[in-house]
Design an enzyme around this catalytic site. Structure first.
Site, mmCIF file in Angstrom:
data_model
loop_
_atom_site.group_PDB
_atom_site.id
_atom_site.type_symbol
_atom_site.label_atom_id
_atom_site.label_comp_id
_atom_site.label_asym_id
_atom_site.label_seq_id
_atom_site.Cartn_x
_atom_site.Cartn_y
_atom_site.Cartn_z
ATOM 1 N N SER A 196 0.835 -1.202 0.000
ATOM 2 C CA SER A 196 0.000 0.000 0.000
ATOM 3 C C SER A 196 0.874 1.258 0.000
ATOM 4 O O SER A 196 1.659 1.462 -0.924
ATOM 5 C CB SER A 196 -0.958 -0.049 1.194
ATOM 6 O OG SER A 196 -1.982 0.905 1.065
ATOM 7 N N ASP A 348 -9.987 -3.978 -5.029
ATOM 8 C CA ASP A 348 -9.186 -2.968 -4.329
ATOM 9 C C ASP A 348 -9.243 -1.677 -5.133
ATOM 10 O O ASP A 348 -8.937 -1.678 -6.327
ATOM 11 C CB ASP A 348 -7.742 -3.468 -4.225
ATOM 12 C CG ASP A 348 -6.810 -2.489 -3.517
ATOM 13 O OD1 ASP A 348 -7.269 -1.411 -3.083
ATOM 14 O OD2 ASP A 348 -5.618 -2.817 -3.387
ATOM 15 N N HIS A 378 -8.060 -5.316 -0.626
ATOM 16 C CA HIS A 378 -6.906 -4.600 -0.100
ATOM 17 C C HIS A 378 -6.631 -5.039 1.341
ATOM 18 O O HIS A 378 -7.538 -5.054 2.176
ATOM 19 C CB HIS A 378 -7.177 -3.089 -0.125
ATOM 20 C CG HIS A 378 -5.969 -2.266 0.187
ATOM 21 N ND1 HIS A 378 -5.043 -1.925 -0.763
ATOM 22 C CD2 HIS A 378 -5.529 -1.713 1.346
ATOM 23 C CE1 HIS A 378 -4.087 -1.197 -0.215
ATOM 24 N NE2 HIS A 378 -4.359 -1.063 1.067
#
Length: 413
Positions: A196, A348, A378
């Protein structure tokens, strides 16, 4: 009569809990109840943060961040306590260039002077979580690969804005590159990795250090703040809203970039870029009709950039949102970056960031292993142990570790 009233109250509470927890999920998403528990827990944590903020308590204060750390420990392992050393791995904090990092040193290679090393940057939107957050993956890599793992405790926004996190991650990595003999690691086998926001930092460091790095591993990376209406942002904005949404992504960028969150709706509508920028070379870097289709073979749902903007805001952020140290996808050239392993998840909002970056890497003939998990969400990657263990997380972890073993240990590159 009292018993009847209590029964009615209990039924109403149970009904509300069911309504709150049972969010709709795609048909092909596996282990839905585990996903719902994860999302419900994090959605509740977000609501608590909203209430505290309404009461005047800073949302992302050093005092409140441990709540998120404990929550993720519980989700990942079932225990609120930080995991430490075990029979396979020695775990300890160490400063690198005056920046703290959590080190995972495998017992099996403790006397090996030429170990591979993975420098890891955790996720959390640049503003929450800590070096121990990715513990399930880092422990598995250290144990199964015999490599040294260094998880950087970089400074967090909004107390420390860009480029603080980037500078910290770069400084630690440069220290390792320049001190391989002291650290007893192989200068030819240095990997940067992150998930991320940490994937953003890994990509930025990889661009800066180039071939001094053997490989970059980017797990559902957060790579651009130019377009918040990508197909993945629009298609997945209501899937697992407790975990990530376009709004939470925009807020993370704004806090990291020292931009007032009062402009969040302008970001979400792409009003933060000028008409000139919307037709520039940078707009082509985030044009999903040029990049996403080639990888996923999905229906073209790209929205052309609307030529309107908040002109004052656009002038304020113009340089920032094309600075590759802030947004690695906007780099003009990727010619000298290291080989890459890129992971994306189908459900995501950040899916297309990783796909577009992977596509741009191939345009520069960078060796790339691209892994897309269509039914994943995610944050799925770290649920490899504990009560909420996910099969898809175990699969993805095993595939990554096998790839690293082949290319770092067995030398098949």
């Amino acid at each position: 009569m009292i018993t009847v009233k209590r029964s009615i109250v209990a039924i109403l509470i149970a009904g509300w809990c069911y309504w709150y927890m049972v969010i709709p999920l795609p048909d092909d998403m596996e282990e839905k109840w585990k996903v719902r528990v994860i999302d419900t827990t994090l959605r509740t944590l977000g609501h608590m943060a909203d209430v505290l903020e309404y009461l005047g308590v800073e949302r992302l204060s050093p005092g409140s961040r441990p709540i998120a750390d404990v929550t993720f420990r519980l989700l990942h392992s079932g225990s609120p306590f930080a995991p430490g050393s075990d029979e396979h791995v020695k775990v300890y904090y160490q400063d690198f260039n005056r920046i703290p990092a959590l080190v995972y040193e495998p017992i099996s290679s403790i006397n090996d002077p030429k170990r591979p090393v993975v420098v890891y940057f955790h996720g959390g939107g640049f503003s929450v979580l800590s070096a121990e957050y990715p513990d399930p993956l880092l422990r598995a890599m250290a144990t199964r690969l015999g490599c040294l793992v260094v998880s950087v405790e970089y400074r967090l926004a909004p107390q420390y804005v860009f480029p603080a996190a980037y500078n910290d991650c770069l400084a630690v990595t440069e220290y390792i590159v320049n001190n391989t003999d002291t650290l007893r690691v192989d200068f030819r086998r240095i990997v940067v990795a992150g998930d991320s926001a940490g994937g953003n930092l890994a990509a930025g460091v990889a661009q800066k250090l180039g071939k001094k790095i053997r490989m970059q591993v980017l797990v559902y990376p957060m790579l651009q703040a130019f377009d918040f209406l990508t197909p993945s942002c629009r298609e997945n904005k209501e899937i697992c809203p407790g975990i990530i949404t376009p709004k939470s992504i925009a807020r993370a960028w704004m806090e990291y970039g020292n931009i007032s969150v009062k402009h969040i709706q302008d970001f979400l509508c792409n009003n933060h870029t000028s008409p000139k920028m919307k037709t520039s070379k940078w707009a082509k870097y985030v044009n999903s009709s040029l990049h996403v289709l080639d990888v996923l073979n999905v229906t073209n749902s790209h929205l052309p950039m609307q030529l309107h903007s908040n002109q004052k805001l656009a002038r304020q952020v113009a340089k920032l949102i094309v600075n590759p140290q802030f947004v690695p996808l906007m780099a003009d050239s990727l010619e000298d970056v290291p080989n890459a392993y890129v992971i994306t998840a189908g459900y995501d909002p950040l899916r297309d960031d990783g796909i577009m970056y992977a596509h741009r890497l191939t345009e520069y003939n960078v060796k790339l292993k691209f892994k897309h998990y269509p039914s994943a969400f995610h944050g799925f990657f770290y649920f490899i142990n504990g009560p909420l263990q996910l099969k898809i997380a175990q699969t993805a972890t095993n595939e990554l570790i096998q790839f690293l073993n082949d290319h770092l240990i067995e030398g098949k590159y």
